[in-house]
Design an enzyme around this catalytic site. Structure first.
Site, PDB file in Angstrom:
ATOM      1  N   CYS A  28      -2.116   0.646   8.569  1.00  0.00           N
ATOM      2  CA  CYS A  28      -0.960   1.454   8.975  1.00  0.00           C
ATOM      3  C   CYS A  28      -0.344   2.308   7.865  1.00  0.00           C
ATOM      4  O   CYS A  28      -0.314   3.523   7.979  1.00  0.00           O
ATOM      5  CB  CYS A  28       0.098   0.554   9.591  1.00  0.00           C
ATOM      6  N   LYS A  53      -2.488   5.238   6.376  1.00  0.00           N
ATOM      7  CA  LYS A  53      -2.786   6.227   7.418  1.00  0.00           C
ATOM      8  C   LYS A  53      -1.515   6.964   7.860  1.00  0.00           C
ATOM      9  O   LYS A  53      -1.523   8.182   8.014  1.00  0.00           O
ATOM     10  CB  LYS A  53      -3.411   5.462   8.591  1.00  0.00           C
ATOM     11  N   LYS A  60       8.519   5.969  14.239  1.00  0.00           N
ATOM     12  CA  LYS A  60       7.457   5.085  13.727  1.00  0.00           C
ATOM     13  C   LYS A  60       6.947   5.566  12.360  1.00  0.00           C
ATOM     14  O   LYS A  60       6.829   4.788  11.415  1.00  0.00           O
ATOM     15  CB  LYS A  60       6.322   5.024  14.758  1.00  0.00           C
ATOM     16  N   ARG A 110       3.672  -6.549  12.741  1.00  0.00           N
ATOM     17  CA  ARG A 110       2.880  -6.664  11.510  1.00  0.00           C
ATOM     18  C   ARG A 110       1.751  -7.649  11.740  1.00  0.00           C
ATOM     19  O   ARG A 110       1.991  -8.738  12.278  1.00  0.00           O
ATOM     20  CB  ARG A 110       3.750  -7.198  10.352  1.00  0.00           C
ATOM     21  N   GLU A 152       4.916   0.784  18.311  1.00  0.00           N
ATOM     22  CA  GLU A 152       4.871  -0.651  18.033  1.00  0.00           C
ATOM     23  C   GLU A 152       5.089  -0.895  16.538  1.00  0.00           C
ATOM     24  O   GLU A 152       4.497  -0.222  15.716  1.00  0.00           O
ATOM     25  CB  GLU A 152       3.516  -1.216  18.485  1.00  0.00           C
ATOM     26  N   THR A 187      -5.888   5.352  16.107  1.00  0.00           N
ATOM     27  CA  THR A 187      -5.587   6.739  15.720  1.00  0.00           C
ATOM     28  C   THR A 187      -5.923   6.897  14.236  1.00  0.00           C
ATOM     29  O   THR A 187      -5.031   7.066  13.402  1.00  0.00           O
ATOM     30  CB  THR A 187      -4.089   7.057  15.954  1.00  0.00           C
ATOM     31  N   VAL A 226      -2.913  -4.320  18.235  1.00  0.00           N
ATOM     32  CA  VAL A 226      -1.699  -3.956  18.963  1.00  0.00           C
ATOM     33  C   VAL A 226      -1.846  -4.217  20.459  1.00  0.00           C
ATOM     34  O   VAL A 226      -0.983  -4.839  21.082  1.00  0.00           O
ATOM     35  CB  VAL A 226      -1.340  -2.475  18.690  1.00  0.00           C
TER      36      VAL A 226
HETATM   37  P1  NAD Z   1      -7.895  -1.350  16.719  1.00  0.00           P
HETATM   38  O1  NAD Z   1      -8.853  -0.420  16.098  1.00  0.00           O
HETATM   39  O2  NAD Z   1      -7.790  -2.759  16.260  1.00  0.00           O
HETATM   40  O3  NAD Z   1      -8.127  -1.396  18.299  1.00  0.00           O
HETATM   41  C1  NAD Z   1      -8.350  -0.290  19.106  1.00  0.00           C
HETATM   42  C2  NAD Z   1      -9.086  -0.745  20.363  1.00  0.00           C
HETATM   43  O4  NAD Z   1      -9.116   0.335  21.294  1.00  0.00           O
HETATM   44  C3  NAD Z   1     -10.545  -1.153  20.108  1.00  0.00           C
HETATM   45  O5  NAD Z   1     -10.793  -2.422  20.651  1.00  0.00           O
HETATM   46  C4  NAD Z   1     -11.338  -0.059  20.851  1.00  0.00           C
HETATM   47  O6  NAD Z   1     -12.562  -0.505  21.370  1.00  0.00           O
HETATM   48  C5  NAD Z   1     -10.373   0.322  21.953  1.00  0.00           C
HETATM   49  N1  NAD Z   1     -10.644   1.617  22.562  1.00  0.00           N
HETATM   50  C6  NAD Z   1     -10.964   2.797  21.986  1.00  0.00           C
HETATM   51  N2  NAD Z   1     -11.141   3.755  22.908  1.00  0.00           N
HETATM   52  C7  NAD Z   1     -10.931   3.181  24.120  1.00  0.00           C
HETATM   53  C8  NAD Z   1     -10.981   3.644  25.458  1.00  0.00           C
HETATM   54  N3  NAD Z   1     -11.269   4.910  25.743  1.00  0.00           N
HETATM   55  N4  NAD Z   1     -10.723   2.765  26.448  1.00  0.00           N
HETATM   56  C9  NAD Z   1     -10.434   1.482  26.178  1.00  0.00           C
HETATM   57  N5  NAD Z   1     -10.370   0.977  24.938  1.00  0.00           N
HETATM   58  C10 NAD Z   1     -10.620   1.821  23.904  1.00  0.00           C
HETATM   59  O7  NAD Z   1      -6.465  -0.633  16.568  1.00  0.00           O
HETATM   60  P2  NAD Z   1      -5.027  -1.305  16.264  1.00  0.00           P
HETATM   61  O8  NAD Z   1      -4.957  -1.791  14.861  1.00  0.00           O
HETATM   62  O9  NAD Z   1      -4.669  -2.197  17.387  1.00  0.00           O
HETATM   63  O10 NAD Z   1      -4.108   0.001  16.343  1.00  0.00           O
HETATM   64  C11 NAD Z   1      -3.900   0.706  17.536  1.00  0.00           C
HETATM   65  C12 NAD Z   1      -2.772   1.707  17.321  1.00  0.00           C
HETATM   66  O11 NAD Z   1      -1.549   0.999  17.048  1.00  0.00           O
HETATM   67  C13 NAD Z   1      -2.967   2.639  16.151  1.00  0.00           C
HETATM   68  O12 NAD Z   1      -2.401   3.893  16.470  1.00  0.00           O
HETATM   69  C14 NAD Z   1      -2.164   1.990  15.036  1.00  0.00           C
HETATM   70  O13 NAD Z   1      -1.703   2.914  14.098  1.00  0.00           O
HETATM   71  C15 NAD Z   1      -0.993   1.419  15.799  1.00  0.00           C
HETATM   72  N6  NAD Z   1      -0.362   0.266  15.163  1.00  0.00           N
HETATM   73  C16 NAD Z   1      -1.132  -0.678  14.543  1.00  0.00           C
HETATM   74  C17 NAD Z   1      -0.524  -1.788  13.971  1.00  0.00           C
HETATM   75  C18 NAD Z   1      -1.356  -2.835  13.267  1.00  0.00           C
HETATM   76  O14 NAD Z   1      -0.781  -3.644  12.564  1.00  0.00           O
HETATM   77  N7  NAD Z   1      -2.660  -2.869  13.447  1.00  0.00           N
HETATM   78  C19 NAD Z   1       0.865  -1.938  14.035  1.00  0.00           C
HETATM   79  C20 NAD Z   1       1.626  -0.980  14.695  1.00  0.00           C
HETATM   80  C21 NAD Z   1       0.991   0.120  15.260  1.00  0.00           C
END
Ligand code: NAD
Length: 430
Positions: A261, A264, A205, A152, A149, A82, A7
Site C-alpha cells: 500500500c 504504491k 485514502k 492493515r 478500505e 490496483t 481486502v
Molecule cells: P490482492 O492482489 O491480494 O487481491 C486481488 C484479487 O482480485 C486477486 O485474488 C485477483 O485474482 C482478483 N481479481 C482480479 N481481477 C478480477 C476479476 N476481474 N474478477 C474477480 N476477481 C479478480 O489485492 P489486495 O491486497 O486485496 O488489494 C486490493 C485493493 O485494496 C488494492 O487497490 C489495494 O490498494 C487496496 N488495499 C489493500 C490493503 C492491503 O493491506 N492489502 C489495504 C487497504 C486497501
C-alpha cells in the site's frame, strides 16, 4: 465482493459476520476452490476461523462466476488489485474490467450500488459511471459509490470490525443510506462514518496513506540526525508521540515503509499531483528518504563486517512487517539484491513469508528458523520484528555465528547488552 485478496476476503468475511449475505467472486479458480475447502490463500491471523464460521452458517459463498454473485446483490464491491504502472499511476485495468463486466449484468427494474473498495485514483467513480452508462442496458438503475478500505494486513479483522472511521463517498442520498446500512453493527461502537462526495472519499485514502509514509520517513531522517548528534531516536520518538497532536504510531525508525500500500499509494498521489500541476513535494521527499533505507542498512553492515564478498549473510525475516506473508515492495527484496551485488551469499528465514518471497527470488537459500539461519554466518540482519525474533537467545546466536556481526534494522535489542555479549552491533538512530 469481487476479488478475494487481502481486502476482498477479509471484508467479505467481516460483512458476513455482521449478518449480511456475501458472495465472494474471484477469477482465480484455484483460489476459489481452496476457499471452498476452507483453506485461506494467504496468511492473516484469525481469518480461517471467521471464514469457516460464516461459510458454515451459509452467509459467505464463493464463486468464480460473476453473474452468480451479482444477481442477488444490492451492493457490488470491487476489491481487485490496483498495482502501480511504470510511471507510478495506479493501473486501473482490473477495476475497469470488473466495472464493465458488472455493467453487462445489470437488469432494469433492480437498483444496485457499485462501489470501489480498492484504492483508486480520484475520478475513478466518474470514469466507472461513464463506462457503465455506455455498456449497460437501457433503463438500469444504479449508483456508483466509493468506500476505501483502511485495514492493515496482520490485524485486518480487528481493523475492519473496529475501524477508526468508515468513509463513504456517494452522489445520491439513496446510495449513501444503503452503504451506511452495511456498517450498521458499527453504530453500536460509535464508529464515525464520514459521508462525503465521491472525489473526497477517493482522495481520503491516498492522503491518509501518504501522511503515514511521511511520518515514517520523518522519524527515519531524525534517526540519521540522532546518529550524528549522539541522541537516541527511540526516546525521541516516544517523547514526540506522547504529544497528542503527533501520536505515537508510525514513529519507528528502521528500514522504512514497504508492502502493497504505502509505496504504491505515495507514487499514485504524487502522479495525481503532477497531472494536476500541484507538486506534492513533502510526499516526494518522503519517498526519496525511504529509498535510502535499505542501502543505509547495507552501509552499516559493511562498516562492521568489511567487504561482503564471499560472506554468508543471514536475514531474519522477509515479510515487510510481522504477521503477514506479504512481501510486495518489502525492504528485504532490496536488501537481498544489494547484498548479492556485493558478492554476499544470502540465507534467510521467515515464519510465514518464505513461499511468497521465493516467487520473487526463487534461488534464495532458506533456513528453517532463526538459529539454523545464523549458523556459520558472517553477519546477520534483523529485518522483520516477528515476535519470535524479538526474544532470541543471543548467546546461542553469537556462538553459532562465524562472526558476531548484527544489524538490528528494527531497533529491537538493547545496544549495551548486545555489545556486552561481544557483538559488533548497530541499529538505526541509537
Ligand atoms: P490482492 O492482489 O491480494 O487481491 C486481488 C484479487 O482480485 C486477486 O485474488 C485477483 O485474482 C482478483 N481479481 C482480479 N481481477 C478480477 C476479476 N476481474 N474478477 C474477480 N476477481 C479478480 O489485492 P489486495 O491486497 O486485496 O488489494 C486490493 C485493493 O485494496 C488494492 O487497490 C489495494 O490498494 C487496496 N488495499 C489493500 C490493503 C492491503 O493491506 N492489502 C489495504 C487497504 C486497501
Amino acid at each position: 465482493m469481487v476479488g478475494t485478496g487481502y481486502v476482498g476476503l477479509v471484508s467479505g468475511a467481516c460483512f458476513a459476520d455482521f449478518g449480511h449475505e456475501v458472495w465472494c467472486v474471484d477469477i482465480n479458480a484455484d483460489r476459489i476452490a481452496r476457499l471452498e475447502r476452507g483453506e485461506i490463500p494467504f496468511y492473516e491471523p484469525g481469518l480461517d476461523i471467521l471464514v469457516e464460521k460464516n461459510h458454515g452458517n451459509g452467509r459467505l459463498h464463493f464463486t468464480t462466476d460473476l453473474a452468480t454473485g451479482v444477481a442477488p446483490a444490492e451492493v457490488v464491491m470491487i476489491a481487485v488489485q490496483t498495482p502501480p504502472m511504470e510511471n507510478g499511476e495506479a493501473d486501473m485495468q482490473y477495476v475497469m474490467k470488473v466495472g464493465q463486466d458488472v455493467a453487462r449484468l445489470l437488469e432494469p427494474g433492480e437498483y444496485k450500488v457499485i462501489c470501489t473498495k480498492s484504492t483508486v485514483p480520484v475520478g475513478t467513480a466518474r470514469e466507472l459511471t461513464k463506462m457503465i452508462d455506455s455498456t449497460a442496458k437501457e433503463g438500469v438503475d444504479y449508483d456508483v459509490a466509493s468506500n476505501p478500505e483502511f485495514l492493515r494486513e496482520g490485524s485486518s479483522i480487528e481493523d475492519f470490525m473496529r475501524p477508526d472511521r468508515v468513509v463513504i463517498g456517494t452522489k445520491t442520498e439513496r446510495a449513501a443510506e444503503l452503504m451506511q446500512s452495511l456498517y450498521r453493527p458499527l453504530y453500536l461502537l460509535d464508529t464515525p462514518i464520514v459521508s462525503t462526495d465521491l472525489e473526497t472519499s477517493e482522495l481520503i485514502k491516498y492522503a491518509s496513506n501518504a501522511y503515514l509514509a511521511v511520518k515514517i520517513s520523518y522519524i527515519n531522517e531524525m534517526a540519521d540526525l540522532c546518529e550524528k548528534l549522539g541522541a537516541r531516536v527511540d526516546v525521541l520518538a516516544k517523547a514526540m508521540g506522547l504529544d497528542g497532536r503527533i501520536g505515537k504510531k508510525f514513529l519507528h525508525a528502521g528500514l522504512g515503509f514497504g508492502g502493497s500500500c504505502l509505496p504504491k499509494d505515495t507514487k499514485a498521489i504524487v502522479q495525481m499531483g503532477r497531472a494536476n500541476e500541484t507538486p506534492l513535494r513533502l510526499i516526494e521527499g518522503a519517498m526519496g528518504v525511504n529509498d535510502e533505507r535499505a542501502p543505509r542498512a547495507v552501509e552499516k553492515l559493511e562498516a562492521l563486517a568489511g567487504s561482503l564478498h564471499g560472506k554468508r549473510v543471514a536475514l531474519l525475516g522477509l515479510a515487510f512487517k510481522p504477521n503477514t506473508d506479504d512481501v510486495r515492495e518489502a525492504p528485504s527484496l532490496g536488501l537481498v539484491a544489494a547484498l548479492r551485488e556485493r558478492g554476499a551469499h544470502v540465507v534467510a528465514c521467515d515464519p510465514e513469508a518464505v513461499e511468497t518471497f521465493l516467487m520473487h527470488v526463487p534461488d534464495l537459500e532458506i533456513a528453517d528458523g532463526p538459529y539454523a539461519c545464523i549458523e556459520g554466518a558472517d553477519a546477520a540482519l534483523l529485518v522483520t520484528e516477528w515476535n519470535p525474533y524479538r526474544e532470541l537467545d543471543m548467546e546461542r546466536i553469537r556462538d553459532a555465528m562465524k562472526a558476531p556481526v548484527f544489524i538490528d534494522c528494527r531497533n529491537v535489542y538493547p545496544r549495551d547488552r548486545m555489545e556486552s555479549l561481544g557483538f559488533a552491533y548497530d541499529s538505526f538512530g541509537r
